[in-house]
Design a protein around this motif. Structure first.
Motif, PDB file in Angstrom:
ATOM      1  N   SER A  90       0.828  -1.213   0.000  1.00 33.38           N
ATOM      2  CA  SER A  90       0.000   0.000   0.000  1.00 33.38           C
ATOM      3  C   SER A  90       0.862   1.262   0.000  1.00 33.38           C
ATOM      4  O   SER A  90       0.609   2.203  -0.759  1.00 33.38           O
ATOM      5  CB  SER A  90      -0.929  -0.002   1.218  1.00 33.38           C
ATOM      6  N   LEU A  91       1.891   1.287   0.843  1.00 33.28           N
ATOM      7  CA  LEU A  91       2.756   2.471   0.918  1.00 33.28           C
ATOM      8  C   LEU A  91       3.569   2.660  -0.361  1.00 33.28           C
ATOM      9  O   LEU A  91       3.790   3.798  -0.802  1.00 33.28           O
ATOM     10  CB  LEU A  91       3.684   2.355   2.129  1.00 33.28           C
ATOM     11  N   GLU A  92       4.005   1.564  -0.955  1.00 36.26           N
ATOM     12  CA  GLU A  92       4.768   1.680  -2.202  1.00 36.26           C
ATOM     13  C   GLU A  92       3.888   2.230  -3.316  1.00 36.26           C
ATOM     14  O   GLU A  92       4.336   3.049  -4.129  1.00 36.26           O
ATOM     15  CB  GLU A  92       5.336   0.316  -2.599  1.00 36.26           C
ATOM     16  N   ARG A  93       2.627   1.805  -3.368  1.00 36.73           N
ATOM     17  CA  ARG A  93       1.715   2.344  -4.385  1.00 36.73           C
ATOM     18  C   ARG A  93       1.447   3.822  -4.122  1.00 36.73           C
ATOM     19  O   ARG A  93       1.359   4.618  -5.053  1.00 36.73           O
ATOM     20  CB  ARG A  93       0.401   1.552  -4.381  1.00 36.73           C
ATOM     21  N   SER A 124     -10.702  -6.108  -5.669  1.00 37.08           N
ATOM     22  CA  SER A 124     -11.969  -6.214  -4.946  1.00 37.08           C
ATOM     23  C   SER A 124     -12.113  -5.078  -3.938  1.00 37.08           C
ATOM     24  O   SER A 124     -11.118  -4.629  -3.358  1.00 37.08           O
ATOM     25  CB  SER A 124     -12.063  -7.555  -4.224  1.00 37.08           C
ATOM     26  N   PRO A 125     -13.343  -4.606  -3.717  1.00 40.10           N
ATOM     27  CA  PRO A 125     -13.566  -3.527  -2.739  1.00 40.10           C
ATOM     28  C   PRO A 125     -13.037  -3.875  -1.350  1.00 40.10           C
ATOM     29  O   PRO A 125     -12.505  -3.006  -0.653  1.00 40.10           O
ATOM     30  CB  PRO A 125     -15.092  -3.378  -2.737  1.00 40.10           C
ATOM     31  N   ALA A 126     -13.173  -5.146  -0.943  1.00 40.64           N
ATOM     32  CA  ALA A 126     -12.696  -5.548   0.383  1.00 40.64           C
ATOM     33  C   ALA A 126     -11.180  -5.384   0.500  1.00 40.64           C
ATOM     34  O   ALA A 126     -10.663  -4.928   1.524  1.00 40.64           O
ATOM     35  CB  ALA A 126     -13.092  -6.996   0.665  1.00 40.64           C
ATOM     36  N   THR A 127     -10.457  -5.743  -0.558  1.00 40.13           N
ATOM     37  CA  THR A 127      -9.005  -5.593  -0.559  1.00 40.13           C
ATOM     38  C   THR A 127      -8.615  -4.124  -0.552  1.00 40.13           C
ATOM     39  O   THR A 127      -7.699  -3.713   0.173  1.00 40.13           O
ATOM     40  CB  THR A 127      -8.390  -6.281  -1.793  1.00 40.13           C
ATOM     41  N   VAL A 128      -9.303  -3.316  -1.340  1.00 40.80           N
ATOM     42  CA  VAL A 128      -9.020  -1.875  -1.364  1.00 40.80           C
ATOM     43  C   VAL A 128      -9.239  -1.273   0.015  1.00 40.80           C
ATOM     44  O   VAL A 128      -8.442  -0.458   0.485  1.00 40.80           O
ATOM     45  CB  VAL A 128      -9.907  -1.166  -2.410  1.00 40.80           C
ATOM     46  N   ASN A 129     -10.297  -1.693   0.705  1.00 37.17           N
ATOM     47  CA  ASN A 129     -10.577  -1.175   2.042  1.00 37.17           C
ATOM     48  C   ASN A 129      -9.460  -1.521   3.020  1.00 37.17           C
ATOM     49  O   ASN A 129      -9.074  -0.710   3.866  1.00 37.17           O
ATOM     50  CB  ASN A 129     -11.904  -1.720   2.555  1.00 37.17           C
ATOM     51  N   ARG A 130      -8.938  -2.723   2.903  1.00 35.24           N
ATOM     52  CA  ARG A 130      -7.834  -3.113   3.782  1.00 35.24           C
ATOM     53  C   ARG A 130      -6.594  -2.269   3.509  1.00 35.24           C
ATOM     54  O   ARG A 130      -5.867  -1.893   4.433  1.00 35.24           O
ATOM     55  CB  ARG A 130      -7.513  -4.606   3.601  1.00 35.24           C
ATOM     56  N   LEU A 132      -6.610   0.821   2.298  1.00 37.67           N
ATOM     57  CA  LEU A 132      -6.898   2.162   2.805  1.00 37.67           C
ATOM     58  C   LEU A 132      -6.724   2.217   4.319  1.00 37.67           C
ATOM     59  O   LEU A 132      -6.173   3.183   4.869  1.00 37.67           O
ATOM     60  CB  LEU A 132      -8.327   2.568   2.430  1.00 37.67           C
ATOM     61  N   GLN A 133      -7.169   1.168   5.001  1.00 36.67           N
ATOM     62  CA  GLN A 133      -7.007   1.098   6.455  1.00 36.67           C
ATOM     63  C   GLN A 133      -5.529   1.051   6.833  1.00 36.67           C
ATOM     64  O   GLN A 133      -5.111   1.657   7.827  1.00 36.67           O
ATOM     65  CB  GLN A 133      -7.745  -0.128   6.995  1.00 36.67           C
ATOM     66  N   ALA A 134      -4.740   0.328   6.031  1.00 39.03           N
ATOM     67  CA  ALA A 134      -3.303   0.245   6.290  1.00 39.03           C
ATOM     68  C   ALA A 134      -2.649   1.614   6.142  1.00 39.03           C
ATOM     69  O   ALA A 134      -1.801   2.006   6.954  1.00 39.03           O
ATOM     70  CB  ALA A 134      -2.653  -0.771   5.342  1.00 39.03           C
ATOM     71  N   LEU A 135      -3.041   2.363   5.116  1.00 38.34           N
ATOM     72  CA  LEU A 135      -2.473   3.692   4.908  1.00 38.34           C
ATOM     73  C   LEU A 135      -2.863   4.648   6.035  1.00 38.34           C
ATOM     74  O   LEU A 135      -2.020   5.419   6.523  1.00 38.34           O
ATOM     75  CB  LEU A 135      -2.943   4.255   3.563  1.00 38.34           C
ATOM     76  N   ARG A 136      -4.109   4.579   6.461  1.00 44.03           N
ATOM     77  CA  ARG A 136      -4.537   5.452   7.560  1.00 44.03           C
ATOM     78  C   ARG A 136      -3.797   5.099   8.847  1.00 44.03           C
ATOM     79  O   ARG A 136      -3.359   5.987   9.592  1.00 44.03           O
ATOM     80  CB  ARG A 136      -6.046   5.339   7.779  1.00 44.03           C
ATOM     81  N   ALA A 137      -3.629   3.802   9.115  1.00 46.51           N
ATOM     82  CA  ALA A 137      -2.907   3.379  10.318  1.00 46.51           C
ATOM     83  C   ALA A 137      -1.443   3.811  10.260  1.00 46.51           C
ATOM     84  O   ALA A 137      -0.864   4.218  11.268  1.00 46.51           O
ATOM     85  CB  ALA A 137      -3.010   1.860  10.469  1.00 46.51           C
ATOM     86  N   ALA A 138      -0.829   3.719   9.076  1.00 46.25           N
ATOM     87  CA  ALA A 138       0.567   4.140   8.927  1.00 46.25           C
ATOM     88  C   ALA A 138       0.710   5.633   9.219  1.00 46.25           C
ATOM     89  O   ALA A 138       1.667   6.068   9.870  1.00 46.25           O
ATOM     90  CB  ALA A 138       1.071   3.822   7.522  1.00 46.25           C
ATOM     91  N   MET A 139      -0.261   6.428   8.754  1.00 45.99           N
ATOM     92  CA  MET A 139      -0.208   7.870   9.013  1.00 45.99           C
ATOM     93  C   MET A 139      -0.463   8.186  10.490  1.00 45.99           C
ATOM     94  O   MET A 139       0.057   9.172  11.015  1.00 45.99           O
ATOM     95  CB  MET A 139      -1.222   8.604   8.136  1.00 45.99           C
ATOM     96  N   ASN A 140      -1.224   7.342  11.176  1.00 41.58           N
ATOM     97  CA  ASN A 140      -1.377   7.517  12.627  1.00 41.58           C
ATOM     98  C   ASN A 140      -0.034   7.355  13.331  1.00 41.58           C
ATOM     99  O   ASN A 140       0.273   8.058  14.298  1.00 41.58           O
ATOM    100  CB  ASN A 140      -2.385   6.501  13.180  1.00 41.58           C
ATOM    101  N   THR A 141       0.757   6.410  12.844  1.00 40.00           N
ATOM    102  CA  THR A 141       2.097   6.227  13.399  1.00 40.00           C
ATOM    103  C   THR A 141       2.962   7.448  13.125  1.00 40.00           C
ATOM    104  O   THR A 141       3.719   7.894  13.986  1.00 40.00           O
ATOM    105  CB  THR A 141       2.754   4.969  12.796  1.00 40.00           C
ATOM    106  N   ALA A 142       2.842   8.005  11.913  1.00 41.08           N
ATOM    107  CA  ALA A 142       3.607   9.214  11.574  1.00 41.08           C
ATOM    108  C   ALA A 142       3.235  10.367  12.507  1.00 41.08           C
ATOM    109  O   ALA A 142       4.100  11.157  12.900  1.00 41.08           O
ATOM    110  CB  ALA A 142       3.353   9.603  10.119  1.00 41.08           C
ATOM    111  N   VAL A 143       1.960  10.441  12.883  1.00 43.57           N
ATOM    112  CA  VAL A 143       1.523  11.479  13.825  1.00 43.57           C
ATOM    113  C   VAL A 143       2.141  11.242  15.196  1.00 43.57           C
ATOM    114  O   VAL A 143       2.652  12.164  15.838  1.00 43.57           O
ATOM    115  CB  VAL A 143      -0.017  11.511  13.933  1.00 43.57           C
ATOM    116  N   SER A 144       2.105   9.990  15.661  1.00 42.27           N
ATOM    117  CA  SER A 144       2.666   9.678  16.984  1.00 42.27           C
ATOM    118  C   SER A 144       4.175   9.903  17.020  1.00 42.27           C
ATOM    119  O   SER A 144       4.732  10.206  18.086  1.00 42.27           O
ATOM    120  CB  SER A 144       2.343   8.225  17.360  1.00 42.27           C
TER     121      SER A 144
END
Length: 206
Positions: A90-93, A124-130, A132-144
């Motif tokens: 996800s991050l590489e994309r 698949s939408p389910a894979t895309v959602n996962r 997107l969740q990974a990217l949001r979680a990674a950015m939460n780490t960047a905030v912390s």
């Protein structure tokens, strides 16, 4: 300015109608304001000088690729192999899609483009959602880690996943399956799985 980040050259004083001087500055392409609390220009200039020194002492803004280099070793020590793979891909994309921009320059527009391109690739939408969740979680780490002030993907909306009728055994199909199993222990295991709804990994761990 040499190697000094460009945003350091963009800090300046601005006097508002309340008589107080504010410092205007940029983080990536976002304009920020910070009050000096001063009404005299001499005091405000002193605050501006101190503020610029504070900015210079901060860690240099990271690009997406530099963040990946720091984040993935952390993820490997804290998450499962499958989760780390989702983070990696996800991050590489995201890096490719954003031309490896600075973290503070990321916006919801980037995430919407990511979503659109992945869906156009017939993912698949389910894979895309996962992802997107990974990217949001990674950015939460960047905030912390104080690399960015706020998560640019905090208002993420997931892709709608179409409802699918579950696949199930009829009673007669299930009985035919049991009759085809010769080992008693395996028959007991299949019955246990069907009666509890537990997954294979959960049963194996149990």
């Amino acid at each position: 300015l040499g190697a000094v980040p460009a945003y350091l050259a963009m800090s300046y004083l601005y006097k508002r109608t309340n008589g107080i001087y504010y410092i205007g500055y940029f983080v990536g392409d976002r304009k920020k304001w910070k009050s000096t609390g001063a009404t005299l220009k001499t005091d405000a200039l002193k605050s501006l000088s101190q503020f610029q020194e504070l900015l210079k002492s901060k860690r240099e803004l990271l690009s997406v690729s530099k963040f990946i280099e720091s984040f993935l070793p952390f993820a490997m020590g804290n998450y499962s192999k499958c989760t780390v793979e989702f983070y990696t891909h996800s991050l590489e994309r995201l890096k490719t899609l954003t031309d490896d921009c600075l973290l503070p320059s990321l916006t919801m527009q980037h995430l919407d483009r990511y979503k659109t391109e992945r869906l156009s690739d017939k993912v698949s939408p389910a894979t895309v959602n996962r992802e997107l969740q990974a990217l949001r979680a990674a950015m939460n780490t960047a905030v912390s880690w104080k690399l960015i002030e706020a998560n640019p993907f905090s208002k993420m909306q997931q892709v709608r996943v179409p409802e699918v009728q579950p696949t199930y055994f009829s009673r007669s199909d299930f009985q035919r399956l049991l009759n085809a199993i010769k080992e008693q222990w395996l028959r007991d295991l299949v019955v246990f799985a069907a009666m509890t709804g537990m997954r294979r990994g959960e049963i194996v761990n149990l």
